[in-house]
Design a protein around this motif. Structure first.
Motif: not given
Length: 184
Positions: A73-88
């Motif tokens: 949740x980033x109103x200004x658009x200055x942050x990004x995230x990345x992660x593996x597609x792990x749900x378990x």
């Protein structure tokens, strides 16, 4: 006499060995741990520096932890995230979420990452993120001015004030004057 035999049988029964043992069965449950619980990028030179940090989502329970994809949740658009597609996540497993910060001017930015899981005690966890951009920011007062109609050969004057509302020194390397025809 019957009471005497009953007491004797009860004593033998209580002091005898047993091949079976009663044990309490514990409920297995997932348990989420997010570390760190807040991320601070401090100050970065806007337009030149970017930041990268990460948080870890860890299953410290003894049953499978199901995690929805983290939501930024980033109103200004200055942050990004990345992660593996792990749900378990099995007990002891972890998922790293990389967080990137790119300030573009003198600013303070905040955001959150929401993490939802099947942890009964803490199904929703929010990680606070903050960062600041360092930069000079030029101001001009007045920003615009219309001289109206000026007779040829007459001069009109206007004072401009140049300022800096940023947090780094402002260096002015040149000033240009733009005129329209006729130049008089």
């Amino acid at each position: 006499m019957f009471t005497k035999y009953l007491l004797f049988a009860l004593t033998i029964f209580l002091s005898a060995c047993s091949d079976s043992v009663l044990m309490k069965v514990q409920d297995r449950k997932p348990q989420i741990l997010v570390h760190p619980d807040a991320v601070d990028f401090s100050n970065l030179l806007a337009g030149s520096e970017t930041g990268e940090k990460y948080i870890s989502i860890i299953n410290v329970g003894d049953d499978t932890l199901y995690v929805d994809a983290p939501v930024l949740n980033d109103i200004d658009g200055r942050f990004n995230i990345s992660h593996d597609n792990v749900q378990e996540l099995l007990p002891g497993d972890l998922l790293d979420v990389n967080i990137f910060y790119n300030p573009i001017t003198f600013e303070n930015n905040i955001a959150t990452i929401d993490i939802q899981s099947n942890d009964a005690e803490y199904p929703n966890i929010t990680v606070d993120i903050k960062g600041a951009g360092d930069a000079p920011v030029i101001t001009l007062n007045p920003e615009g001015h219309d001289f109206g109609t000026i007779s040829i050969g007459c001069d009109n004057e206007l004072r401009l004030t140049v300022g800096n509302v940023g947090n780094l020194p402002l260096e002015i390397t040149s000033v240009q004057q733009m005129v329209t025809q006729p130049t008089d």
